[in-house]
Scaffold this motif. Structure first.
Motif, PDB file in Angstrom:
ATOM      1  N   MET A   1       0.825  -1.204   0.000  1.00  0.00           N
ATOM      2  CA  MET A   1       0.000   0.000   0.000  1.00  0.00           C
ATOM      3  C   MET A   1       0.861   1.256   0.000  1.00  0.00           C
ATOM      4  N   THR A   2       2.023   1.197   0.663  1.00  0.00           N
ATOM      5  CA  THR A   2       2.955   2.335   0.640  1.00  0.00           C
ATOM      6  C   THR A   2       3.438   2.592  -0.779  1.00  0.00           C
ATOM      7  N   LEU A   3       3.799   1.524  -1.492  1.00  0.00           N
ATOM      8  CA  LEU A   3       4.257   1.675  -2.870  1.00  0.00           C
ATOM      9  C   LEU A   3       3.144   2.220  -3.758  1.00  0.00           C
ATOM     10  N   ILE A   4       1.936   1.704  -3.595  1.00  0.00           N
ATOM     11  CA  ILE A   4       0.791   2.210  -4.363  1.00  0.00           C
ATOM     12  C   ILE A   4       0.529   3.676  -4.033  1.00  0.00           C
ATOM     13  N   GLY A   5       0.583   4.008  -2.738  1.00  0.00           N
ATOM     14  CA  GLY A   5       0.343   5.390  -2.319  1.00  0.00           C
ATOM     15  C   GLY A   5       1.375   6.359  -2.874  1.00  0.00           C
ATOM     16  N   LEU A   6       2.635   5.953  -2.884  1.00  0.00           N
ATOM     17  CA  LEU A   6       3.687   6.803  -3.442  1.00  0.00           C
ATOM     18  C   LEU A   6       3.443   7.096  -4.917  1.00  0.00           C
ATOM     19  N   ILE A   7       3.087   6.068  -5.670  1.00  0.00           N
ATOM     20  CA  ILE A   7       2.866   6.258  -7.112  1.00  0.00           C
ATOM     21  C   ILE A   7       1.667   7.167  -7.355  1.00  0.00           C
ATOM     22  N   ILE A   8       0.642   7.069  -6.508  1.00  0.00           N
ATOM     23  CA  ILE A   8      -0.542   7.917  -6.674  1.00  0.00           C
ATOM     24  C   ILE A   8      -0.258   9.354  -6.241  1.00  0.00           C
ATOM     25  N   MET A   9       0.427   9.531  -5.114  1.00  0.00           N
ATOM     26  CA  MET A   9       0.570  10.848  -4.502  1.00  0.00           C
ATOM     27  C   MET A   9       1.709  11.689  -5.087  1.00  0.00           C
ATOM     28  N   LYS A  10       2.798  11.052  -5.477  1.00  0.00           N
ATOM     29  CA  LYS A  10       3.972  11.799  -5.920  1.00  0.00           C
ATOM     30  C   LYS A  10       3.913  12.055  -7.419  1.00  0.00           C
ATOM     31  N   ARG A  11       3.871  13.326  -7.799  1.00  0.00           N
ATOM     32  CA  ARG A  11       3.739  13.687  -9.204  1.00  0.00           C
ATOM     33  C   ARG A  11       4.969  13.304 -10.016  1.00  0.00           C
ATOM     34  N   ASN A  12       6.142  13.292  -9.371  1.00  0.00           N
ATOM     35  CA  ASN A  12       7.342  12.920 -10.127  1.00  0.00           C
ATOM     36  C   ASN A  12       7.385  11.422 -10.453  1.00  0.00           C
ATOM     37  N   LEU A  13       6.459  10.641  -9.898  1.00  0.00           N
ATOM     38  CA  LEU A  13       6.345   9.224 -10.229  1.00  0.00           C
ATOM     39  C   LEU A  13       5.234   8.956 -11.244  1.00  0.00           C
ATOM     40  N   HIS A  14       4.619  10.016 -11.743  1.00  0.00           N
ATOM     41  CA  HIS A  14       3.565   9.866 -12.749  1.00  0.00           C
ATOM     42  C   HIS A  14       4.216   9.727 -14.123  1.00  0.00           C
ATOM     43  N   LYS A  15       4.845   8.583 -14.308  1.00  0.00           N
ATOM     44  CA  LYS A  15       5.556   8.266 -15.540  1.00  0.00           C
ATOM     45  C   LYS A  15       5.115   6.881 -16.010  1.00  0.00           C
TER      46      LYS A  15
ATOM     47  N   MET B   1       6.729   4.171 -16.589  1.00  0.00           N
ATOM     48  CA  MET B   1       7.352   3.085 -15.829  1.00  0.00           C
ATOM     49  C   MET B   1       6.585   2.788 -14.548  1.00  0.00           C
ATOM     50  N   TYR B   2       6.178   3.837 -13.837  1.00  0.00           N
ATOM     51  CA  TYR B   2       5.522   3.654 -12.542  1.00  0.00           C
ATOM     52  C   TYR B   2       4.034   3.366 -12.688  1.00  0.00           C
ATOM     53  N   PHE B   3       3.422   3.823 -13.787  1.00  0.00           N
ATOM     54  CA  PHE B   3       2.033   3.437 -14.041  1.00  0.00           C
ATOM     55  C   PHE B   3       1.940   1.934 -14.285  1.00  0.00           C
ATOM     56  N   ILE B   4       2.928   1.382 -14.996  1.00  0.00           N
ATOM     57  CA  ILE B   4       2.959  -0.067 -15.205  1.00  0.00           C
ATOM     58  C   ILE B   4       3.321  -0.781 -13.905  1.00  0.00           C
ATOM     59  N   LEU B   5       4.280  -0.228 -13.182  1.00  0.00           N
ATOM     60  CA  LEU B   5       4.684  -0.815 -11.897  1.00  0.00           C
ATOM     61  C   LEU B   5       3.526  -0.868 -10.913  1.00  0.00           C
ATOM     62  N   PHE B   6       2.604   0.093 -11.011  1.00  0.00           N
ATOM     63  CA  PHE B   6       1.447   0.160 -10.119  1.00  0.00           C
ATOM     64  C   PHE B   6       0.702  -1.176 -10.069  1.00  0.00           C
ATOM     65  N   SER B   7       0.680  -1.900 -11.190  1.00  0.00           N
ATOM     66  CA  SER B   7      -0.038  -3.177 -11.253  1.00  0.00           C
ATOM     67  C   SER B   7       0.612  -4.249 -10.389  1.00  0.00           C
ATOM     68  N   LEU B   8       1.934  -4.136 -10.144  1.00  0.00           N
ATOM     69  CA  LEU B   8       2.632  -5.198  -9.413  1.00  0.00           C
ATOM     70  C   LEU B   8       2.194  -5.283  -7.950  1.00  0.00           C
ATOM     71  N   PRO B   9       2.249  -4.203  -7.156  1.00  0.00           N
ATOM     72  CA  PRO B   9       1.758  -4.313  -5.773  1.00  0.00           C
ATOM     73  C   PRO B   9       0.261  -4.586  -5.704  1.00  0.00           C
TER      74      PRO B   9
ATOM     75  N   ALA C   1       9.644  -4.925 -18.323  1.00  0.00           N
ATOM     76  CA  ALA C   1      10.887  -5.131 -19.067  1.00  0.00           C
ATOM     77  C   ALA C   1      10.829  -4.429 -20.417  1.00  0.00           C
ATOM     78  N   PHE C   2       9.690  -4.512 -21.096  1.00  0.00           N
ATOM     79  CA  PHE C   2       9.537  -3.834 -22.389  1.00  0.00           C
ATOM     80  C   PHE C   2       9.654  -2.324 -22.230  1.00  0.00           C
ATOM     81  N   ASP C   3       9.076  -1.787 -21.178  1.00  0.00           N
ATOM     82  CA  ASP C   3       9.176  -0.349 -20.904  1.00  0.00           C
ATOM     83  C   ASP C   3      10.623   0.066 -20.694  1.00  0.00           C
ATOM     84  N   ARG C   4      11.378  -0.720 -19.921  1.00  0.00           N
ATOM     85  CA  ARG C   4      12.795  -0.398 -19.681  1.00  0.00           C
ATOM     86  C   ARG C   4      13.620  -0.527 -20.961  1.00  0.00           C
ATOM     87  N   TYR C   5      13.259  -1.475 -21.816  1.00  0.00           N
ATOM     88  CA  TYR C   5      13.950  -1.623 -23.104  1.00  0.00           C
ATOM     89  C   TYR C   5      13.806  -0.361 -23.943  1.00  0.00           C
ATOM     90  N   LEU C   6      12.584   0.156 -24.031  1.00  0.00           N
ATOM     91  CA  LEU C   6      12.372   1.380 -24.809  1.00  0.00           C
ATOM     92  C   LEU C   6      13.083   2.569 -24.184  1.00  0.00           C
TER      93      LEU C   6
END
Length: 308
Positions: free
Chosen positions: A41-55, A57-65, A117-122
């Motif tokens: 939930m901390t990881l999800i909250g960080l991605i939602i709350m922090k604007r510098n994580l609105h990228k 990579m992190y939108f895709i990462l959001f699905s993992l937690p 992985a595909f996102d990091r490749y690009l």
């Protein structure tokens, strides 16, 4: 055997737990569950709350937690409840739902890691075109494919299982999954077994092939790159994803092998089966938090400012 009992109420095969160990095991499991919930939930909250994580990579990462929370919540609370109350009953529809969610979790891990992985490749191999390729529409499409393909494959698996008549009522496990539900049937399970193997193979082939291609390309790019800082950042990001993949595959392999050897105790098999839903959800947010600079700096931002 009463037909209503077969269709609506099943019995699970509980752990053998001495009476004096029941409460310590329950509280230990509860601590693990709460720790996992708080980390993800901390990881999800960080991605939602922090604007510098609105990228992307992190939108895709959001699905993992989010997927990790589905997996551990579908399994652990029911097991802990049965340990505490010394019961081993489950209604058939809830058993099917639990099995469906647990299989969704397993497929979700593979597809999400492939998308990451595909996102990091690009980002690493085509940085000049990254922003034009990974538009919000494309990112949303990738996430929809990840969840949609996972849902479709598991739905097919359970739809085939639902067509078979039931003639048993005992699940030989502490939680419900498709193999356990198939053992309750008295029909021909040949098609189900073939489709199950094909589903597993398809998920593994899609995920592993995308990740191998992406990481080989990233490795080549890093080796020829003269920018040490960029190379170090790329390696740190990829290491986190590779660690998560290895954790999932190793735990999954041990789980499968534990059911292939007859001399392995039933309780050990159950524990190994639970690990695949416990270890990754606990370690994934920790691994990503420690190996991703932006997440780490957002999480410990106040401490960094004070020390500076």
């Amino acid at each position: 055997m009463d037909n209503n009992t077969i269709n609506f109420q099943l019995s699970l095969d509980p752990f053998f737990i001495p009476s004096g160990a029941r409460y310590p095991i329950f509280f230990f499991g509860l601590v693990i569950y709460l720790f996992c919930i708080s980390c993800n939930m901390t990881l999800i909250g960080l991605i939602i709350m922090k604007r510098n994580l609105h990228k992307p990579m992190y939108f895709i990462l959001f699905s993992l937690p989010l997927n990790d929370l589905i997996g551990i919540t579908a399994m652990l609370p029911k097991v802990l409840s049965d340990i505490l109350t010394d019961t081993s009953q489950v209604y058939y529809p809830l058993c099917v739902l639990q099995g469906f969610l647990l299989h969704m979790y397993g497929g979700g891990v593979l597809f999400i890691l492939a998308a990451m992985a595909f996102d990091r490749y690009l980002a690493i191999c085509s940085p000049l075109h990254y922003s034009s390729v990974m538009t919000p529409k494309i990112v949303a499409t990738i996430i929809a494919i990840v969840w949609g393909l996972d849902f479709f494959l598991i739905l097919v698996l359970f739809a085939l299982q639902a067509r078979l008549p039931l003639c048993r009522s005992e699940i030989m496990n502490v939680f419900c999954d498709n193999p356990s539900l198939l053992k309750l049937t008295c029909g021909n399970t040949f098609i189900n077994n073939i489709i199950g193997l094909l589903n597993t193979a398809l998920m593994q082939i899609i995920s592993i092939s995308i990740q191998v291609f992406s990481y080989v390309k990233i490795l080549i790019t890093c080796l020829v790159s003269r920018r040490n800082e960029a190379r170090s950042k790329a390696i740190n990001t990829c290491v986190a994803q590779l660690v998560i993949l290895f954790i999932f595959e190793i735990v999954g392999t041990f789980t499968i092998l534990s059911h292939r050897f007859q001399n392995v105790s039933l309780d050990l098999q159950k524990i190994m089966g639970m690990l695949i839903f416990l270890v990754p959800p606990i370690l994934n947010p920790i691994v990503y938090g420690l190996n991703t600079h932006e997440i780490r700096s957002n999480l410990f931002g106040r401490h960094t400012k004070v020390s500076a």
